[in-house]
Structures are given as structure tokens and as C-alpha cells.
Design a protein around this motif. Structure first.
Motif, PDB file in Angstrom:
ATOM      1  N   GLN A  59      75.926  73.308   2.377  1.00 29.29           N
ATOM      2  CA  GLN A  59      76.666  72.109   2.823  1.00 29.29           C
ATOM      3  C   GLN A  59      76.736  71.071   1.702  1.00 29.29           C
ATOM      4  O   GLN A  59      77.760  70.437   1.500  1.00 29.29           O
ATOM      5  CB  GLN A  59      75.998  71.497   4.061  1.00 29.29           C
ATOM      6  N   LYS A  60      75.629  70.921   0.980  1.00 30.31           N
ATOM      7  CA  LYS A  60      75.592  69.917  -0.099  1.00 30.31           C
ATOM      8  C   LYS A  60      76.382  70.405  -1.322  1.00 30.31           C
ATOM      9  O   LYS A  60      77.075  69.631  -1.968  1.00 30.31           O
ATOM     10  CB  LYS A  60      74.140  69.619  -0.518  1.00 30.31           C
ATOM     11  N   ALA A  61      76.255  71.681  -1.633  1.00 27.89           N
ATOM     12  CA  ALA A  61      76.897  72.205  -2.854  1.00 27.89           C
ATOM     13  C   ALA A  61      78.413  72.249  -2.725  1.00 27.89           C
ATOM     14  O   ALA A  61      79.120  72.112  -3.718  1.00 27.89           O
ATOM     15  CB  ALA A  61      76.355  73.598  -3.165  1.00 27.89           C
ATOM     16  N   PHE A  62      78.903  72.474  -1.515  1.00 25.97           N
ATOM     17  CA  PHE A  62      80.347  72.658  -1.345  1.00 25.97           C
ATOM     18  C   PHE A  62      80.980  71.491  -0.576  1.00 25.97           C
ATOM     19  O   PHE A  62      81.826  71.680   0.277  1.00 25.97           O
ATOM     20  CB  PHE A  62      80.642  73.997  -0.650  1.00 25.97           C
ATOM     21  N   GLU A  63      80.494  70.306  -0.872  1.00 21.46           N
ATOM     22  CA  GLU A  63      81.066  69.115  -0.254  1.00 21.46           C
ATOM     23  C   GLU A  63      82.307  68.723  -1.050  1.00 21.46           C
ATOM     24  O   GLU A  63      82.210  68.371  -2.228  1.00 21.46           O
ATOM     25  CB  GLU A  63      80.038  67.975  -0.340  1.00 21.46           C
ATOM     26  N   ILE A 179      66.515  72.818 -13.969  1.00 19.45           N
ATOM     27  CA  ILE A 179      67.668  73.548 -13.423  1.00 19.45           C
ATOM     28  C   ILE A 179      68.837  72.596 -13.148  1.00 19.45           C
ATOM     29  O   ILE A 179      69.798  72.970 -12.494  1.00 19.45           O
ATOM     30  CB  ILE A 179      67.297  74.310 -12.121  1.00 19.45           C
ATOM     31  N   SER A 180      68.721  71.365 -13.684  1.00 16.09           N
ATOM     32  CA  SER A 180      69.713  70.349 -13.303  1.00 16.09           C
ATOM     33  C   SER A 180      71.136  70.683 -13.782  1.00 16.09           C
ATOM     34  O   SER A 180      72.100  70.165 -13.241  1.00 16.09           O
ATOM     35  CB  SER A 180      69.292  68.974 -13.817  1.00 16.09           C
ATOM     36  N   GLU A 181      71.249  71.567 -14.794  1.00 17.60           N
ATOM     37  CA  GLU A 181      72.585  71.955 -15.259  1.00 17.60           C
ATOM     38  C   GLU A 181      73.186  73.028 -14.364  1.00 17.60           C
ATOM     39  O   GLU A 181      74.377  73.309 -14.441  1.00 17.60           O
ATOM     40  CB  GLU A 181      72.489  72.536 -16.681  1.00 17.60           C
ATOM     41  N   GLN A 182      72.348  73.644 -13.541  1.00 20.83           N
ATOM     42  CA  GLN A 182      72.811  74.830 -12.811  1.00 20.83           C
ATOM     43  C   GLN A 182      73.044  74.627 -11.320  1.00 20.83           C
ATOM     44  O   GLN A 182      73.711  75.429 -10.679  1.00 20.83           O
ATOM     45  CB  GLN A 182      71.789  75.961 -13.005  1.00 20.83           C
ATOM     46  N   VAL A 183      72.456  73.565 -10.787  1.00 25.86           N
ATOM     47  CA  VAL A 183      72.681  73.259  -9.365  1.00 25.86           C
ATOM     48  C   VAL A 183      73.011  71.775  -9.249  1.00 25.86           C
ATOM     49  O   VAL A 183      72.679  70.990 -10.148  1.00 25.86           O
ATOM     50  CB  VAL A 183      71.436  73.590  -8.486  1.00 25.86           C
ATOM     51  N   CYS A 184      73.649  71.392  -8.149  1.00 28.99           N
ATOM     52  CA  CYS A 184      73.975  69.972  -7.998  1.00 28.99           C
ATOM     53  C   CYS A 184      72.699  69.198  -7.640  1.00 28.99           C
ATOM     54  O   CYS A 184      71.714  69.793  -7.175  1.00 28.99           O
ATOM     55  CB  CYS A 184      75.082  69.784  -6.956  1.00 28.99           C
ATOM     56  N   PRO A 185      72.688  67.872  -7.860  1.00 24.93           N
ATOM     57  CA  PRO A 185      71.452  67.104  -7.647  1.00 24.93           C
ATOM     58  C   PRO A 185      70.885  67.249  -6.232  1.00 24.93           C
ATOM     59  O   PRO A 185      69.666  67.327  -6.052  1.00 24.93           O
ATOM     60  CB  PRO A 185      71.876  65.657  -7.915  1.00 24.93           C
ATOM     61  N   GLN A 186      71.776  67.301  -5.230  1.00 27.69           N
ATOM     62  CA  GLN A 186      71.265  67.411  -3.849  1.00 27.69           C
ATOM     63  C   GLN A 186      70.545  68.750  -3.638  1.00 27.69           C
ATOM     64  O   GLN A 186      69.508  68.802  -2.985  1.00 27.69           O
ATOM     65  CB  GLN A 186      72.400  67.305  -2.819  1.00 27.69           C
ATOM     66  N   VAL A 187      71.106  69.811  -4.200  1.00 27.13           N
ATOM     67  CA  VAL A 187      70.461  71.131  -4.060  1.00 27.13           C
ATOM     68  C   VAL A 187      69.133  71.128  -4.813  1.00 27.13           C
ATOM     69  O   VAL A 187      68.117  71.647  -4.318  1.00 27.13           O
ATOM     70  CB  VAL A 187      71.403  72.254  -4.550  1.00 27.13           C
ATOM     71  N   GLN A 188      69.132  70.509  -5.986  1.00 30.29           N
ATOM     72  CA  GLN A 188      67.881  70.438  -6.748  1.00 30.29           C
ATOM     73  C   GLN A 188      66.805  69.708  -5.938  1.00 30.29           C
ATOM     74  O   GLN A 188      65.654  70.149  -5.866  1.00 30.29           O
ATOM     75  CB  GLN A 188      68.120  69.715  -8.079  1.00 30.29           C
TER      76      GLN A 188
END
Ligand SMILES: [Fe+2]
Ligand SMILES: [Fe+2]
Length: 398
Positions: A59-63, A179-188
Motif C-alpha cells: 500500500q505504501k510502495a504503490f501509492e 537499503i534507502s536507495e532500494q525501497v521507499c522511506p515508508q517501506v524502510q
């Protein structure tokens, strides 16, 4: 109506996934985007994060502000393996007039023939095949020609190569790498707070169970759960019982209490057997469903933990100390008020077996007065503790 369908484990969803989806969104305007995190069959070889956490991460990644994005439960809440053709048939039932565009990578297109009933699947959808230039162009061309026999509107979109992989991200988390380059901040944030990919069994499961509370229950039930944890840890310390295991059980004991009834029945039924689940009073089933959740979603295979989750509602003959503590902490948690509570609490600190006998007596009396069904496990448990206490010691000689 045009629907874009995008499935995956999303364990975790990363910027590579977002890039693929964004590229597909440049192809045409979609009225709806359905993101479908897969289920967790045979969890150990499958997903690491429980479905509710993968759903939240998706939900967070695909907002996408202004776009109609839905993260679907359909595959995630199934016990059995979900085949794409069945999912597509389901979507066609829900959206009979829609055209469903199925987003896949070149690898999937090349391997399409190994998918169960792939022709039936292809007939119901148009594939958007993302070609990131990693695979042999000739192989892809041949695969697309074959797919188009059944799915003539399928198209290939060129996209730049993306190196992200969920497996590698999980490994990096375990090493403490950035991993901040690979996932969005909310997912992190979700990964860090829930410690869902941590290697340490108790650190991972206790943090994950704690993180799950607001996703699975209302505030009142969360307060109850935290009160149960507090008392359970005190009782565990008093009686020399493993506090990590005890607090994990306390955090998970009501994880299914407010789940939809259908999900409780499904989980309890697949843990207990459908017939046995139907024979039980409905109020006790959420404990069995919690054990199923712990086993399937969190890969918890420790028998004592699973027993404590299932027996917290009804008790049973031969309960371990962890089970007794969870049963008693649930009944005596801080927010509960009833006559004789303080006396029972004193007994629980003194002797778990005596407290169990009194607690079971009191709850069976209450059920009788209210004319509620009584579970046979509870009757057997009461007889067990009566005999045990009369004989003046526990059956395993402690
Ligand atoms: Fe409960
Ligand atoms: Fe409870």
C-alpha cells in the motif's frame, strides 16, 4: 474499464517494482490498478513477512495520488496455492465488463508455458510484458508470438534494467546495510520497526507481533493485549518461565480475535480440521486461528507457542507453564474487573496449577450461568487440574 493487474510476493516491494509499474502506466490510462500480494503457501520456502505486513508495504510502495490503486487480499488470504488463471477468473467475475491488463516481466513471458492452464489465463487477459533487455531477444519474440495466439492484445514495453531484488534487500537488512536507495522511506520504516527480516527468532517475532497489533485489532483490544503481555511477563519471571516465549504468545494470543469470521473459520479449520472446528464453540476458535496465523504467516513451529495460542481460549489437559500463564494473564489482565480477581491473581503468583483449577471453575460457572456452550477441552482441563492438585504435584514431577 481498463484494469492493470500486478502480482508478486512484495517481500518487500522495492523501487524496481515501482519502476515497472510506472513504466506500464505510461502505456495507457487505467481506471483501476490492482496490486495482488501472493499468499504464503509453505511459508518457509515462500514469503518471510506475514501477509498483513506485505500488504501494508505494498500500500505504501504503490501509492499514486489521483490513481485508483487497490491492494487485494484475494491471494494472500488463501491457504492453497493460487494460480494466476484462477485469480483472473475471479477478477473477471468481479469486473465482468473490464479489460484486464496483466503486468509481467520478460522472464515470466518466456516461462509462460510452465504456468498452469496458461492458455486459459491468456484468453482472459492482455499481457503487458516488460522487457528490461536481460533476456535473449529471440526467445522473448518467440514466446510473445505464442502468447498472442491466445491473447492478441498483449504488448511488449521496453524498460531500463533494474537491479533490485527482494532477496538481496532482505540479506542487506540482516547485515545492517543501508537499503534507502532500494525501497521507499515508508517501506524502510516498516521493515525497521517490525524487524520482520531480522535473523534473531525472538527479536524478529516479538517486534513483528507488536507491529501487527494496530493492523489487526482496535485500540481496546490492543490495550488488553499489552496488559496480558505485562502480566504474563511478571508471572513468567515469578515462575522461572521463558519470558521471550511468554511475551510472544501474549502478543499473538488475540491476533485473530477481530479478523473476519470467515478468516477465523478458515484458519481454525485448516489447523484443527474442518469438522473439529465446526464442533467447537465459536468463541474459542480465534485461539486456533491465531496458532494457524503464527505458523503460516510467521513460520513459528515451536509446539509450546502454538499450544499456548490455541489453548488460551479453552485450556486443555496437560497444559505447559507457558500455556497456563497465557490463560491466566488473559483472564486476569489489568482492565478486567470481576469478584475474586485479586484472590485469583495472588494464587497465580503462588501456584499456577491451583490458579488454573480456580480459573477454569470460575469460567465454566460463568458459561453455565449464561447458558453458553462449553468446550470439552475445558472440562477435561478442569478435571486434569483437580486431579493434579489433589495428588499434590504436577504430573511431570515438578
Ligand atoms: Fe482470546
Ligand atoms: Fe485475550
Amino acid at each position: 474499464m481498463d484494469i492493470l493487474f500486478f502480482g508478486g510476493a512484495f517481500d518487500p516491494p522495492h523501487t524496481g517494482h515501482s519502476h515497472i509499474l510506472s513504466r506500464a502506466l505510461t502505456y495507457k490510462t487505467f481506471d483501476k490498478i490492482i496490486i495482488m500480494p501472493t499468499g504464503t503457501p509453505g511459508h518457509k520456502s515462500g514469503c518471510k513477512a506475514p501477509f498483513p505486513i506485505r500488504k501494508l508495504m505494498a500500500q505504501k510502495a504503490f501509492e499514486y495520488p489521483g490513481l485508483n490503486v487497490e491492494v487485494s487480499d484475494y491471494e494472500g488470504l488463501k491457504d492453497e496455492k493460487s494460480y494466476s488463471y484462477i485469480t483472473l477468473e475471479h477478477l473477471k467475475e468481479v469486473y465482468p465488463t473490464a479489460k484486464i491488463w496483466f503486468l509481467i516481466g520478460a522472464d515470466s513471458a518466456i516461462n509462460m508455458k510452465s504456468w498452469v492452464n496458461w492458455q486459459r489465463l491468456a484468453e482472459q487477459t492482455a499481457f503487458i510484458i516488460l522487457d528490461r533487455g536481460r533476456r535473449d531477444g529471440q526467445m522473448l519474440k518467440k514466446a510473445v508470438e505464442e502468447i498472442k495466439v491466445y491473447s492478441p492484445d498483449s504488448i511488449v514495453l521496453k524498460a531500463r534494467p533494474v537491479e533490485q531484488s527482494s532477496t538481496r534487500i532482505r540479506q542487506q537488512v540482516q547485515k545492517g546495510a543501508d537499503i534507502s536507495e532500494q525501497v521507499c522511506p515508508q517501506v524502510q520504516n516498516i521493515i525497521m520497526q517490525s524487524a520482520v527480516y531480522d535473523e534473531d527468532y525472538y527479536k524478529r517475532n516479538i517486534s513483528t507481533a507488536r507491529f501487527l497489533l494496530p493492523l489487526m485489532m482496535d485500540e481496546k483490544r490492543q490495550r488488553h493485549t499489552l496488559n496480558v503481555r505485562r502480566l504474563a511477563v511478571k508471572l513468567a519471571l515469578r515462575h522461572g518461565v521463558d519470558t521471550d516465549k511468554t511475551q510472544l504468545c501474549a502478543l499473538l494470543h488475540d491476533v485473530m480475535k477481530q479478523a473476519p469470521r470467515r478468516e477465523i473459520l478458515r484458519r481454525a479449520g485448516s489447523f484443527l480440521g474442518q469438522k473439529a472446528a465446526r464442533d467447537k464453540p465459536p468463541e474459542v476458535l480465534h485461539g486456533f486461528a491465531a496458532a494457524h496465523f503464527a505458523q503460516k504467516e510467521m513460520a513459528i513451529d515451536d509446539d509450546e507457542t502454538l499450544w499456548a495460542l490455541r489453548s488460551h481460549t479453552c485450556g486443555r489437559a496437560g497444559m505447559s507453564d507457558v500455556e497456563k500463564i497465557i490463560y491466566l494473564a488473559d483472564m486476569l489482565s489489568a482492565e478486567r474487573k470481576f469478584d475474586g480477581k485479586n484472590r485469583l491473581l495472588d494464587i497465580a503468583y503462588e501456584n499456577l496449577d491451583n490458579a488454573m483449577e480456580k480459573a477454569l471453575e470460575s469460567s465454566l460457572r460463568w458459561l453455565e450461568e449464561k447458558k453458553r456452550p462449553i468446550d470439552t477441552d475445558s472440562i477435561q482441563a478442569l478435571n486434569y487440574f483437580k486431579t493434579l492438585n489433589k495428588d499434590g504435584g504436577s504430573i511431570d514431577g515438578k
